[in-house]
Design a protein around this motif. Structure first.
Motif, PDB file in Angstrom:
ATOM      1  N   GLY A 285     -31.751 -65.782 -94.182  1.00  0.00           N
ATOM      2  CA  GLY A 285     -30.607 -64.932 -93.887  1.00  0.00           C
ATOM      3  C   GLY A 285     -29.609 -64.806 -95.021  1.00  0.00           C
TER       4      GLY A 285
ATOM      5  N   VAL B 246     -38.313 -56.323 -96.221  1.00  0.00           N
ATOM      6  CA  VAL B 246     -36.888 -56.531 -96.465  1.00  0.00           C
ATOM      7  C   VAL B 246     -36.542 -55.817 -97.762  1.00  0.00           C
ATOM      8  CG1 VAL B 246     -35.061 -58.200 -96.922  1.00  0.00           C
ATOM      9  CG2 VAL B 246     -36.851 -58.739 -95.253  1.00  0.00           C
TER      10      VAL B 246
ATOM     11  N   GLN C 136     -28.152 -54.601 -91.299  1.00  0.00           N
ATOM     12  CA  GLN C 136     -28.897 -55.837 -91.542  1.00  0.00           C
ATOM     13  C   GLN C 136     -30.338 -55.687 -91.063  1.00  0.00           C
ATOM     14  OE1 GLN C 136     -26.410 -58.878 -89.626  1.00  0.00           O
ATOM     15  NE2 GLN C 136     -26.231 -59.807 -91.650  1.00  0.00           N
ATOM     16  N   ASN C 137     -30.494 -55.021 -89.931  1.00  0.00           N
ATOM     17  CA  ASN C 137     -31.808 -54.780 -89.338  1.00  0.00           C
ATOM     18  C   ASN C 137     -31.927 -53.318 -88.962  1.00  0.00           C
ATOM     19  OD1 ASN C 137     -33.037 -57.629 -88.913  1.00  0.00           O
ATOM     20  ND2 ASN C 137     -30.951 -57.793 -88.161  1.00  0.00           N
TER      21      ASN C 137
ATOM     22  N   THR D 245     -34.855 -50.558 -87.145  1.00  0.00           N
ATOM     23  CA  THR D 245     -36.165 -50.259 -86.568  1.00  0.00           C
ATOM     24  C   THR D 245     -36.318 -48.746 -86.483  1.00  0.00           C
ATOM     25  OG1 THR D 245     -36.163 -52.296 -85.293  1.00  0.00           O
ATOM     26  CG2 THR D 245     -37.688 -50.584 -84.593  1.00  0.00           C
TER      27      THR D 245
ATOM     28  N   SER E 205     -42.585 -51.434 -93.805  1.00  0.00           N
ATOM     29  CA  SER E 205     -41.893 -52.555 -93.163  1.00  0.00           C
ATOM     30  C   SER E 205     -41.766 -53.700 -94.160  1.00  0.00           C
ATOM     31  CB  SER E 205     -42.644 -53.020 -91.917  1.00  0.00           C
ATOM     32  OG  SER E 205     -42.710 -51.987 -90.954  1.00  0.00           O
TER      33      SER E 205
ATOM     34  N   THR F 269     -31.920 -56.003 -96.039  1.00  0.00           N
ATOM     35  CA  THR F 269     -32.052 -55.218 -94.808  1.00  0.00           C
ATOM     36  C   THR F 269     -33.501 -55.314 -94.342  1.00  0.00           C
ATOM     37  OG1 THR F 269     -30.310 -53.636 -95.376  1.00  0.00           O
ATOM     38  CG2 THR F 269     -32.004 -52.892 -93.819  1.00  0.00           C
ATOM     39  N   GLN F 270     -33.679 -55.843 -93.145  1.00  0.00           N
ATOM     40  CA  GLN F 270     -35.028 -55.949 -92.577  1.00  0.00           C
ATOM     41  C   GLN F 270     -35.386 -54.620 -91.927  1.00  0.00           C
ATOM     42  OE1 GLN F 270     -37.549 -58.720 -92.124  1.00  0.00           O
ATOM     43  NE2 GLN F 270     -38.574 -56.764 -91.768  1.00  0.00           N
ATOM     44  N   LEU F 271     -36.398 -53.951 -92.467  1.00  0.00           N
ATOM     45  CA  LEU F 271     -36.867 -52.678 -91.932  1.00  0.00           C
ATOM     46  C   LEU F 271     -38.193 -52.871 -91.220  1.00  0.00           C
ATOM     47  CD1 LEU F 271     -36.856 -49.551 -91.676  1.00  0.00           C
ATOM     48  CD2 LEU F 271     -38.049 -49.489 -93.883  1.00  0.00           C
ATOM     49  N   THR F 272     -38.258 -52.379 -89.991  1.00  0.00           N
ATOM     50  CA  THR F 272     -39.510 -52.367 -89.232  1.00  0.00           C
ATOM     51  C   THR F 272     -39.813 -50.924 -88.852  1.00  0.00           C
ATOM     52  OG1 THR F 272     -39.035 -54.556 -88.324  1.00  0.00           O
ATOM     53  CG2 THR F 272     -40.725 -53.245 -87.209  1.00  0.00           C
TER      54      THR F 272
END
Lengths: 110, 113
Positions: free
Chosen positions: B40, A84, A9-10, A12, A82, A104-107
């Motif tokens: 979300g 989603v 989901q996330n 980094t 960075s 998927t949140q990518l940082t």
């Protein structure tokens, strides 16, 4: 259970790392899309694929129809990556309509 | 080409008010779509159209109406706004349903208080 599941989901990463985002689906599909949603909210299509592999710059998308699974890879990641990343499938029975994963949140840190 | 444009970018409504979200594309695409995106959650299809004069419901059509009088325009109407309609709304278009990708507008952020 959602028809389209993404993992993680996330995520980094440090600049330069190789990144993989996964998408699994539980229905028969005619195509799978990968999209990118910028921090400002805009959505752009990255890939549409129904078999094999596609490459565009540092982005690679693969799909395994038998396993109902797709991956999005980013090589030599950069902070500007960075965003989603969203997987969406076109079901065999739904014409042009798409069913989306939650993203998927990518940082990517410098 | 401007692509897909949406207006307004932001809007605050009171419960019970009505409004129309505008969507226009200049790519001569046959297919147009309205989605909502809640925090979300994945994008959900509200309505779609396969050509002028033809519309159909998506996954979450309740509380919304659409029309497609021209190829270019696909407005989304909220008749009696409710807090549950607070969301970001995206319009998208594609030339066909077979091999074409969808092109998205910039989105409209709607808050219903």
């Amino acid at each position: 259970k959602n028809e389209v599941e993404q993992s993680p989901q996330n995520l980094t990463a440090q600049e330069g790392e190789f990144i993989t985002i996964n998408c699994s689906y539980s229905v028969g599909i005619s195509a799978l899309h990968w999209l990118q949603q910028h921090p400002g909210g805009g959505i752009v299509s990255l890939f549409m694929l129904s078999s094999g592999k596609k490459k565009h710059g540092r982005l690679i998308a693969t799909i395994n129809i038998q396993e109902k699974h797709s991956s999005l890879h980013i090589t030599a990641s950069h902070p500007r990556d960075s965003a989603v990343y969203i997987c969406a499938v076109r079901r065999e029975t739904s014409g042009s309509r798409l069913t989306f994963g939650e993203g998927t949140q990518l940082t990517v840190n410098p | 080409n401007a692509g897909v444009t949406q207006t307004p970018k932001f809007r605050i409504l009171k419960i019970g008010q009505s409004m129309t979200l505008q969507c226009t594309q200049d790519m001569n695409h046959n297919y147009m779509y309205w989605y909502r995106q809640d925090p979300g959650m994945g994008l959900k299809l509200i309505y779609y159209s396969v050509g002028a004069g033809i519309t159909d419901k998506g996954e979450v059509p309740n509380g919304y109406n659409v029309s497609r009088s021209t190829t270019e325009d696909f407005p989304l109407r909220l008749e009696l706004a409710a807090p549950s309609q607070t969301s970001v709304y995206f319009c998208a278009s594609s030339y066909s349903n077979d091999v074409d990708t969808q092109y998205f507008g910039p989105g409209t952020r709607l808050t219903v208080l």
